[in-house]
Motif scaffolding. Structure first.
Motif, PDB file in Angstrom:
ATOM      1  N   ASP A  75       0.844  -1.237   0.094  1.00 36.51           N
ATOM      2  CA  ASP A  75      -0.018   0.069  -0.166  1.00 36.51           C
ATOM      3  C   ASP A  75       0.733   1.114  -0.207  1.00 36.51           C
ATOM      4  OD1 ASP A  75      -2.421   1.269  -0.108  1.00 36.51           O
ATOM      5  OD2 ASP A  75      -2.641   1.417   1.973  1.00 36.51           O
ATOM      6  N   ALA A 166      -8.386  -5.844  14.832  1.00 35.94           N
ATOM      7  CA  ALA A 166      -8.369  -6.895  13.601  1.00 35.94           C
ATOM      8  C   ALA A 166      -7.536  -8.145  14.016  1.00 35.94           C
ATOM      9  CB  ALA A 166      -7.777  -5.993  12.764  1.00 35.94           C
ATOM     10  N   SER A 215       4.118 -10.398  -1.067  1.00 37.06           N
ATOM     11  CA  SER A 215       2.798  -9.364  -1.495  1.00 37.06           C
ATOM     12  C   SER A 215       2.271  -9.843  -2.820  1.00 37.06           C
ATOM     13  CB  SER A 215       3.344  -7.807  -1.525  1.00 37.06           C
ATOM     14  OG  SER A 215       2.304  -7.071  -1.915  1.00 37.06           O
ATOM     15  N   TYR A 234      -7.416 -13.527   2.559  1.00 34.82           N
ATOM     16  CA  TYR A 234      -8.416 -12.347   3.210  1.00 34.82           C
ATOM     17  C   TYR A 234      -8.087 -12.804   4.853  1.00 34.82           C
ATOM     18  CZ  TYR A 234     -10.605 -12.054  -0.944  1.00 34.82           C
ATOM     19  OH  TYR A 234     -10.918 -11.934  -2.371  1.00 34.82           O
ATOM     20  N   SER A 237      -4.435 -11.378   5.267  1.00 31.28           N
ATOM     21  CA  SER A 237      -4.266  -9.804   5.016  1.00 31.28           C
ATOM     22  C   SER A 237      -5.050  -9.248   6.259  1.00 31.28           C
ATOM     23  CB  SER A 237      -5.195  -9.537   3.798  1.00 31.28           C
ATOM     24  OG  SER A 237      -5.263  -8.369   3.404  1.00 31.28           O
ATOM     25  N   GLY A 238      -6.083  -9.648   6.607  1.00 32.99           N
ATOM     26  CA  GLY A 238      -6.717  -8.961   7.663  1.00 32.99           C
ATOM     27  C   GLY A 238      -5.888  -8.975   8.927  1.00 32.99           C
ATOM     28  N   ARG A 240      -2.689  -9.392   9.225  1.00 32.77           N
ATOM     29  CA  ARG A 240      -1.554  -8.611   9.134  1.00 32.77           C
ATOM     30  C   ARG A 240      -1.744  -7.141   9.144  1.00 32.77           C
ATOM     31  NH1 ARG A 240       0.478 -10.308   4.037  1.00 32.77           N
ATOM     32  NH2 ARG A 240       1.856 -11.721   5.030  1.00 32.77           N
ATOM     33  N   TYR A 241      -3.076  -6.788   8.750  1.00 29.81           N
ATOM     34  CA  TYR A 241      -3.630  -5.361   9.117  1.00 29.81           C
ATOM     35  C   TYR A 241      -3.438  -4.878  10.569  1.00 29.81           C
ATOM     36  CZ  TYR A 241      -6.628  -1.426   9.243  1.00 29.81           C
ATOM     37  OH  TYR A 241      -7.207  -0.098   9.595  1.00 29.81           O
ATOM     38  N   ALA A 247      -2.971  -3.475   4.686  1.00 30.24           N
ATOM     39  CA  ALA A 247      -3.348  -4.716   4.089  1.00 30.24           C
ATOM     40  C   ALA A 247      -3.205  -4.832   2.589  1.00 30.24           C
ATOM     41  CB  ALA A 247      -4.678  -5.038   4.719  1.00 30.24           C
ATOM     42  N   ASP A 248      -3.501  -6.133   2.056  1.00 34.92           N
ATOM     43  CA  ASP A 248      -3.428  -6.400   0.753  1.00 34.92           C
ATOM     44  C   ASP A 248      -4.723  -6.294  -0.054  1.00 34.92           C
ATOM     45  OD1 ASP A 248      -0.679  -6.976  -0.083  1.00 34.92           O
ATOM     46  OD2 ASP A 248      -0.851  -8.878   1.270  1.00 34.92           O
ATOM     47  N   SER A 249      -5.759  -6.137   0.707  1.00 39.55           N
ATOM     48  CA  SER A 249      -7.199  -6.354   0.462  1.00 39.55           C
ATOM     49  C   SER A 249      -7.872  -5.306   1.249  1.00 39.55           C
ATOM     50  CB  SER A 249      -7.802  -7.429   0.117  1.00 39.55           C
ATOM     51  OG  SER A 249      -7.829  -8.257   1.514  1.00 39.55           O
ATOM     52  N   ILE A 251     -10.409  -4.518   4.044  1.00 39.40           N
ATOM     53  CA  ILE A 251     -10.681  -5.219   5.452  1.00 39.40           C
ATOM     54  C   ILE A 251     -12.109  -5.495   5.564  1.00 39.40           C
ATOM     55  CG2 ILE A 251     -10.500  -5.192   7.893  1.00 39.40           C
ATOM     56  CD1 ILE A 251      -7.987  -5.304   6.365  1.00 39.40           C
TER      57      ILE A 251
END
Length: 281
Positions: A75, A166, A215, A234, A237-238, A240-241, A247-249, A251
């Protein structure tokens, strides 16, 4: 002479009137404690061994491959490689152990002939499913806590939470997802080879190809599409956020996808358990 008066209505229910009218909290708690005690008796194998294995992944990818000075752009931000893969490794260990715990309970009962211990107690189908999943989720969070503690003590890695909600939310959704997959596997499987096949050919590939070590944005468009079809992507990614703040996607999309899959799997497990498929003769 001894008092021969009949028992009162509070002691014996009338025919057709259930004694436990709502949720059997006592029975549900007892089965949950049984599941937790089962894996705690061998905690070196079920909790600490996965923590050490996951830490070895971190060592290999950050030391042996010279990842100390590498960064990953996520990001628009440059994230140190060790900080990037650490959350993915934590949740990957959680997911694998949630599946292992849930896929063992009913399966070993079918193989050893002790499945009656799960079917005879006065537990509804929903209570049985809830206790099995709760035990698996508990093991997942125990493993996640052990892995996080090991990484927090490891030099050169930052695993300070940025969004605790999260971490807990996606850890819960992901662990429940794998717990339900484990229950579904234990209902279908007839021997340990069947459960091992699901682990080796479904769970492990999905976990390793979900963006844990890279990534997804760096992949070709076709492989990005494939990665976005992977539910593990997902979850990681969530999760890791929660540690990195990026994140990659989106949330909300990831949360909705995993929550929807949890509901579908819970309904499937409930129906199969209620029907007694491959469980009741």
């Amino acid at each position: 002479m001894a008092d021969q008066s009949p028992p009162s209505e509070s002691m014996i229910a009338r025919p057709g009137v259930p004694v436990i009218r709502n949720v059997n909290w006592g029975g549900l708690w007892t089965l949950y404690v049984k599941e937790v005690r089962r894996f705690f008796k061998v905690q070196l194998q079920t909790i600490w061994a996965p923590a050490v294995t996951t830490l070895l992944f971190l060592v290999v990818f950050t030391v042996a491959l010279g990842g100390g000075g590498r960064t990953v752009t996520l990001d628009g931000q440059g994230i140190p490689f060790a900080d990037f893969i650490a959350p993915g490794l934590i949740v990957m260990g959680m997911l694998q152990n949630a599946f292992a715990n849930a896929s063992f309970s009913l399966l070993v009962g079918k193989i050893q002939g002790t499945i009656v211990d799960y079917l005879m107690p006065p537990l509804s189908t929903g209570e049985l499913l809830a206790a099995l999943c709760a035990g698996a989720v508990t093991r997942a969070f125990c493993v996640g806590g052990a892995v996080w503690l090991a990484m927090a003590l490891w030099p050169g890695v930052s695993v300070t939470p940025h969004h605790l909600w999260a971490i807990l939310w996606f850890g819960l959704l992901g662990s429940l997802f794998l717990a339900l997959m484990g229950v579904l596997t234990s209902i279908w499987a007839e021997k340990f080879d069947h459960a091992a096949a699901v682990t080796n050919f479904v769970v492990a590939p999905l976990a390793l190809l979900s963006g844990t070590f890279y990534s997804v944005d760096r992949l070709a468009p076709a492989f990005q599409t494939i990665s976005h079809a992977n539910p593990f992507f997902y979850i990681i990614s969530g999760f890791r956020y929660g540690f990195l703040g990026v994140a990659d996607s989106p949330i909300l999309i990831g949360s909705a996808v995993i929550l929807g899959l949890d509901i579908v799997l819970a309904f499937a497990c409930y129906r199969l358990l209620r029907s007694g498929w491959k469980i009741k003769s």
